[in-house]
Design a protein around this motif. Structure first.
Motif, PDB file in Angstrom:
ATOM      1  N   HIS A 153       0.861  -1.184   0.000  1.00 29.34           N
ATOM      2  CA  HIS A 153       0.000   0.000   0.000  1.00 29.34           C
ATOM      3  C   HIS A 153       0.895   1.231   0.000  1.00 29.34           C
ATOM      4  CE1 HIS A 153      -3.105  -2.890   1.785  1.00 29.34           C
ATOM      5  NE2 HIS A 153      -3.433  -2.634   0.537  1.00 29.34           N
ATOM      6  N   GLU A 170       1.448   3.979   2.899  1.00 32.91           N
ATOM      7  CA  GLU A 170       1.859   3.482   4.222  1.00 32.91           C
ATOM      8  C   GLU A 170       3.377   3.658   4.336  1.00 32.91           C
ATOM      9  OE1 GLU A 170      -1.851   0.299   4.333  1.00 32.91           O
ATOM     10  OE2 GLU A 170       0.191  -0.470   4.531  1.00 32.91           O
ATOM     11  N   HIS A 193       3.109  -3.329   6.831  1.00 36.27           N
ATOM     12  CA  HIS A 193       2.022  -2.367   6.598  1.00 36.27           C
ATOM     13  C   HIS A 193       1.920  -1.412   7.787  1.00 36.27           C
ATOM     14  CE1 HIS A 193      -0.166  -4.418   3.194  1.00 36.27           C
ATOM     15  NE2 HIS A 193       0.658  -5.364   3.577  1.00 36.27           N
ATOM     16  N   CYS A 194       0.982  -0.448   7.653  1.00 40.13           N
ATOM     17  CA  CYS A 194       0.545   0.371   8.783  1.00 40.13           C
ATOM     18  C   CYS A 194      -0.871   0.802   8.469  1.00 40.13           C
ATOM     19  CB  CYS A 194       1.482   1.557   8.994  1.00 40.13           C
ATOM     20  SG  CYS A 194       1.492   2.759   7.672  1.00 40.13           S
TER      21      CYS A 194
HETATM   22 ZN   LIG Z   1      -1.635  -1.927   4.109  1.00 39.38          ZN
END
Ligand SMILES: [Zn+2]
Length: 312
Positions: free
Chosen positions: A40, A43, A127-128
Motif C-alpha cells: 500500500h 503506508e 504495513h501500517c
Molecule cells: Zn496496508
C-alpha cells in the motif's frame, strides 16, 4: 554483498512501472528472509524502515540472504493513493499471486511472487494504517491448521515484538488464489507475518523504529544475526476480531481513538449524508480494543469504518 536493482514491469494492457529491490547476501550460509514494504503506497513507516535496514545491514555480520522490496506499489506511492492503484483501481494486497498478462497490480504481484516470495524461507509483509486509518500497532498471526507451519509463524510473531496479535483464521488455502502477499508465502509452505505499525500517512519515528527493531528481532530469532531484540514475553492475543464496514456512502465522524477500550454498543463512528444528516451509527459488536478507526471524512458503502479486537 549488497545489490540494488529495479524489477521492470513492462507496459501491458495498461502502463508499466518498476519495483526497487535490494538483495543482501551474508558472508555465511543461512535462511532467506524477504521483506516487503509498500504493497500500500500511502503506508510510509514500512518504506522508511527498509531504507534504514538497507543502509545499516552489513553483509559480513549476516548469515543467509535478505531480499527487500522497497516500494511494491510504485504507482500508488508516487500517486499518493490510499488502498487502490491509480492505474487499475485494484488493491495490490488482494491481487496475489498475480498474473503476467493482467493489469499493473496483477503484474506487480506476479513479479513479487516469482522473484521475492518463491526464493524465500520466511517473509514479513510490512504495513501500517493507511492514509485514512488511525491504527494502534498489531500483527496478524495466520492459523493454517498445519502444526509445523503454525508454530513457525507464532515464533516469528513473538520475535517481531508487537504485543497485540490478531489470531487470523480463514485465509485462502489455494496457492493459486492466495489473495494476500503474506498468504502467498504461507500457501507455499513458508512462515510469513503481516505487520501493522503506523497511521494516517505519518512518518513518526516510533512507528519506523518499531518496524526496524521487529525485523532485527526476527533476524536474530532465525539465526541471521547474532545480536538483536529478544522475543515478546507478554503477548495479547485478540480473538475474535471484526472489521466494521460502512452501511452507506457519505461523511464519517470517528467517535473513538486508536487503542481505546470499548464495550459492546459503544459508538465507533457516525455516518452522515452529504448534507450533514446522520444516516447511521456504527457500534462496537463486543467488548474490546480499537485496532484502527477511519479518521478522515470520505466513506464508501462496504469499506472499513474500523476494526475491534477482543483480548482473550
Ligand atoms: Zn496496508
Amino acid at each position: 554483498m549488497i545489490e540494488s536493482r529495479t524489477i521492470p514491469i513492462p507496459a501491458g494492457v495498461d502502463a508499466g512501472t518498476e519495483i526497487p529491490i535490494t538483495t543482501v547476501r551474508g558472508s555465511r550460509p543461512g535462511p532467506t528472509l524477504s521483506l516487503v514494504a509498500g504493497n500500500h503506497g500511502y503506508e510510509y513507516p514500512p518504506i522508511l524502515a527498509l531504507q534504514r535496514i538497507r543502509t545499516n545491514l552489513a553483509s559480513e555480520q549476516l548469515a543467509g540472504t535478505v531480499i527487500m522490496v522497497h516500494v511494491a506499489n510504485m504507482p500508488s506511492f508516487l500517486g499518493r493513493t490510499v488502498y487502490f492503484s491509480p492505474v487499475d483501481g485494484k488493491n495490490l494486497n488482494r491481487a496475489y499471486p498475480g498474473r503476467s498478462d493482467g493489469t499493473v497490480c496483477d503484474r506487480i504481484a506476479h513479479a513479487i511472487t516469482t522473484e521475492v516470495i518463491e526464493p524465500c524461507d520466511y517473509l514479513l509483509d510490512l504495513h501500517c494504517g493507511d492514509g485514512n486509518e488511525s491504527l494502534r500497532p498489531y500483527v496478524y498471526q495466520t492459523v493454517t491448521g498445519k502444526p509445523g507451519l503454525d508454530d513457525a509463524i507464532a515464533r516469528l510473531v513473538l520475535a517481531f515484538g508487537i504485543d497485540h496479535i490478531v489470531v487470523d483464521r480463514g485465509r485462502p488455502t489455494d496457492p493459486a488464489r492466495s489473495v494476500y502477499c503474506s498468504n502467498t508465502a504461507i500457501t507455499r509452505g513458508k512462515p510469513a507475518v503481516t505487520i501493522e505499525s503506523g497511521y494516517l500517512g505519518n512518518t513518526d519515528e516510533e512507528s519506523v523504529t518499531r518496524i526496524v527493531n521487529g525485523i532485527l528481532g526476527v533476524m536474530r530469532e532465525i539465526g541471521m544475526i547474532a545480536v538483536g531484540p529478544l522475543p515478546l514475553e507478554r503477548p495479547v492475543y485478540l480473538d475474535p476480531v471484526e472489521v466494521l464496514t460502512s452501511p452507506a456512502t457519505g461523511l464519517l465522524y470517528p467517535h473513538v481513538e486508536r487503542d481505546q477500550k470499548v464495550t459492546q454498543g459503544t459508538p465507533i463512528a457516525r455516518i452522515t449524508d452529504f448534507f450533514g444528516r446522520v444516516t447511521h451509527v456504527v457500534n462496537a459488536p463486543f467488548d474490546g480494543v480499537v485496532l484502527y478507526v477511519v479518521a478522515t471524512p470520505p466513506i464508501v458503502k462496504g469499506q472499513p469504518v474500523g476494526c475491534i479486537g477482543k483480548p482473550r
